[in-house]
Design a protein around this motif. Structure first.
Motif, PDB file in Angstrom:
ATOM      1  N   SER A 239       9.264  -3.387   5.784  1.00 19.70           N
ATOM      2  CA  SER A 239       8.855  -1.675   6.152  1.00 19.70           C
ATOM      3  C   SER A 239       8.719  -0.910   5.029  1.00 19.70           C
ATOM      4  O   SER A 239       9.406  -1.119   4.041  1.00 19.70           O
ATOM      5  N   THR A 240       7.662  -0.294   5.019  1.00 21.86           N
ATOM      6  CA  THR A 240       7.398   0.738   3.751  1.00 21.86           C
ATOM      7  C   THR A 240       7.823   2.093   4.235  1.00 21.86           C
ATOM      8  O   THR A 240       7.898   2.305   5.166  1.00 21.86           O
ATOM      9  N   PHE A 241       8.602   2.819   3.307  1.00 22.07           N
ATOM     10  CA  PHE A 241       8.980   4.016   3.177  1.00 22.07           C
ATOM     11  C   PHE A 241       8.317   4.795   2.057  1.00 22.07           C
ATOM     12  O   PHE A 241       8.468   4.293   0.986  1.00 22.07           O
ATOM     13  N   MET A 242       7.628   5.902   2.339  1.00 25.76           N
ATOM     14  CA  MET A 242       6.883   6.613   1.347  1.00 25.76           C
ATOM     15  C   MET A 242       7.734   7.606   0.365  1.00 25.76           C
ATOM     16  O   MET A 242       7.188   8.502   0.242  1.00 25.76           O
TER      17      MET A 242
ATOM     18  N   LYS B 239       9.629  -0.497  -0.334  1.00 27.19           N
ATOM     19  CA  LYS B 239       9.698  -1.695   0.758  1.00 27.19           C
ATOM     20  C   LYS B 239      10.943  -2.107   0.892  1.00 27.19           C
ATOM     21  O   LYS B 239      11.841  -2.394   0.020  1.00 27.19           O
TER      22      LYS B 239
ATOM     23  N   GLN C 122       5.621  -1.206  13.517  1.00 21.11           N
ATOM     24  CA  GLN C 122       4.325  -0.753  12.870  1.00 21.11           C
ATOM     25  C   GLN C 122       3.575  -1.763  12.280  1.00 21.11           C
ATOM     26  O   GLN C 122       4.299  -2.440  11.514  1.00 21.11           O
ATOM     27  N   PRO C 123       2.400  -1.572  11.935  1.00 19.11           N
ATOM     28  CA  PRO C 123       1.513  -2.679  11.150  1.00 19.11           C
ATOM     29  C   PRO C 123       2.197  -2.119   9.602  1.00 19.11           C
ATOM     30  O   PRO C 123       2.227  -0.808   9.277  1.00 19.11           O
ATOM     31  N   ASP C 124       2.187  -3.246   8.600  1.00 19.81           N
ATOM     32  CA  ASP C 124       2.611  -2.805   7.448  1.00 19.81           C
ATOM     33  C   ASP C 124       1.900  -3.665   6.439  1.00 19.81           C
ATOM     34  O   ASP C 124       1.665  -4.918   6.791  1.00 19.81           O
ATOM     35  N   VAL C 125       1.999  -3.410   5.323  1.00 15.11           N
ATOM     36  CA  VAL C 125       1.244  -3.869   4.084  1.00 15.11           C
ATOM     37  C   VAL C 125       1.842  -3.773   2.777  1.00 15.11           C
ATOM     38  O   VAL C 125       2.571  -2.809   2.723  1.00 15.11           O
TER      39      VAL C 125
ATOM     40  N   HIS D  44       5.919   3.761  -2.838  1.00 17.39           N
ATOM     41  CA  HIS D  44       6.000   3.199  -1.350  1.00 17.39           C
ATOM     42  C   HIS D  44       7.141   2.294  -1.473  1.00 17.39           C
ATOM     43  O   HIS D  44       6.659   1.004  -1.462  1.00 17.39           O
TER      44      HIS D  44
ATOM     45  N   PHE E 224      10.148  -1.502  12.721  1.00 14.62           N
ATOM     46  CA  PHE E 224       9.923  -0.540  13.701  1.00 14.62           C
ATOM     47  C   PHE E 224       8.747  -0.781  14.672  1.00 14.62           C
ATOM     48  O   PHE E 224       8.390   0.299  15.101  1.00 14.62           O
TER      49      PHE E 224
ATOM     50  N   SER F 215       6.455  -3.962  11.065  1.00 10.10           N
ATOM     51  CA  SER F 215       8.030  -3.585  10.297  1.00 10.10           C
ATOM     52  C   SER F 215       8.687  -3.874  11.376  1.00 10.10           C
ATOM     53  O   SER F 215       8.591  -3.958  12.442  1.00 10.10           O
TER      54      SER F 215
END
Lengths: 300, 300
Positions: A165-168, A152, A119-122, A150, A117, A115
């Motif tokens: 990047s994912t935001f929950m 994106k 972070q690993p992201d999926v 989630h 930031f 991401s």
């Protein structure tokens, strides 16, 4: 092959199928039978039952699937494609198989990367919507926000997904309203634009998230928000907080259902952000429509 | 009056009472009978039952209470004292009454002010611990972190509380581990210092919280964290995220149970923060011990 085919977004909690004629949606099925409700080994029979009317009418149509159906908890696990990721990369990593009733079937892989930031992201499913967005609105660059459970935030260059990047956001909203002290003992909730926008505005002060949300309690205690508008306020807080991560001054697409994109646009209007809405279903089916010839080419 | 009295921290989920002799704890009662488990109108009879052994031995001892017992959902609502707030301010706003069995009783008000991020904020119970901290370790300034379900970061000058901010760290940790996708389908959890510290370290990148927490899923998918250590990782994420709000280079107290303060110290050691632990119970009873003469003075 006839010009008909079936596009499927099979997620954790929902199943959505589109009967297609070329790039045009002809019919649609929505069922609350996501992966979590399917027993292992029952994916094929469940799908056959769901698609029965279309299969009876059109025969063993090609079925192209994306979403969590390709995850560890899904029908067949399909390893993620690594970023940067083009339509060709997704197609070459797609799982092809035949259903018990004879349909050629494919499951598109998700995408994996780092991401913005670090972070690993999926993602699984949104990569298809992004391809569809780039097909519908060609450009050398796309910045897109795909809101949801989630959300994106993705960047594309020349039609390739280069980062996301994912935001929950949606899940955290549910947790706060359904399980936290902030949502306890509330009367029936009414939608309040004023409370929503107060929530959005409150995110502009740069407060850390776990501090920010406590304001739903203190503003309620202070009588600044009505007990009936707490969900609207928390919606504004969670969406506004997510939007703080979008840099201003660049064109940004928001891809989703009309009601959800409108909500994000309303929040963005308070923040000097301009979001252009695009229908998420249109992006999804156009993404799969881009992939279909590549898949059929691989197979032959 | 004899030198014995009773100090009570009555919160939402727990009841804690200390039999005191002057400033010394003689005995203690902990019960999981917080406010939420008490029917309206049953506070006095519940308290009498809980304190029965001490009342039989010592008679109708003075009872000094703080915490959510003074909230709208408590026994008697006691309006918040506004910041800045001294021991005298709290004492003058304390509710005095007599219990049905004849004990002189007091409920200390909570405190209300604007947080360092411009949000309205409230505390009930921690204001007493802060007074106790200042009494035990006199100084012209105190910066204190009181970790918990709703952690407080407070600043004091010359023994007065001048500002504080709430962080919903403990509650958010519970939400994520018990109700979110991040905590779903986990095996029995084991404490892992390594996973905890990885979580703390991950907060150093400045990622927004709702993005940060998704790393518990992606690192698990990538095999970087064992399924048995997800709670430790989320603990590191939530505590580390809270600690990012503490400016470095100033002496900071951490007030709480030894196990919790040790956890915060471990996280802080990764972040160039130095936290000095103080026992939260000691601060609580010393805070009430500071207030007691003021309360008895008001009454007479």
């Amino acid at each position: 092959m006839k010009n008909n085919w079936i596009a499927i977004d099979w997620g954790t909690t929902n199943f959505r199928a589109f009967l297609m004629q070329g790039s045009v949606q002809v019919s649609q099925i929505n069922q609350a039978c996501g992966l979590l409700s399917i027993e292992q080994g029952q994916f094929a029979s469940t799908l056959q039952t769901l698609l029965q009317p279309w299969l009876e009418q059109h025969g063993a149509l090609p079925v192209v699937m994306a979403g969590m159906v390709g995850s560890q908890q899904g029908w067949h696990e399909v390893p993620y494609a690594e970023l940067p990721c083009s339509a060709g990369d997704l197609a070459s990593r797609t799982l092809a198989f035949q259903t018990p009733w004879g349909s050629p079937a494919w499951i598109i892989p998700g995408a994996h990367g780092m991401s913005q930031f670090g972070q690993p992201d999926v993602m699984r499913g949104e990569e298809v919507q992004l391809l569809g967005l780039a097909a519908l609105y060609p450009a050398s660059r796309h910045i897109a926000l795909l809101p949801g459970t989630h959300s994106k935030h993705a960047a594309m260059r020349n039609g390739e997904i280069v980062s996301f990047s994912t935001f929950m956001t949606g899940e955290v909203f549910s947790l706060l309203t359904q399980h936290s002290i902030l949502g306890r003992a509330l009367p029936e909730q009414q939608d309040s634009q004023q409370a929503f926008l107060l929530g959005v505005k409150t995110t502009g002060e740069g407060a850390p998230f776990t501090h920010l949300i406590f304001s739903a309690r203190t503003r309620r205690l202070a009588g600044e928000i009505s007990d009936a508008h707490i969900h609207s306020y928390l919606s504004g807080l969670t969406i506004g907080y997510e939007l703080q991560a979008i840099p201003g001054g660049q064109h940004t697409w928001v891809v989703g259902s009309p009601s959800l994109t409108a909500r994000y646009q309303l929040a963005a209007s308070q923040m000097n952000l301009e979001l252009s809405p695009v229908n998420g279903d249109d992006c999804f089916v156009h993404g799969l429509w881009q992939l279909l010839p590549l898949l059929q080419g691989n197979k032959s």
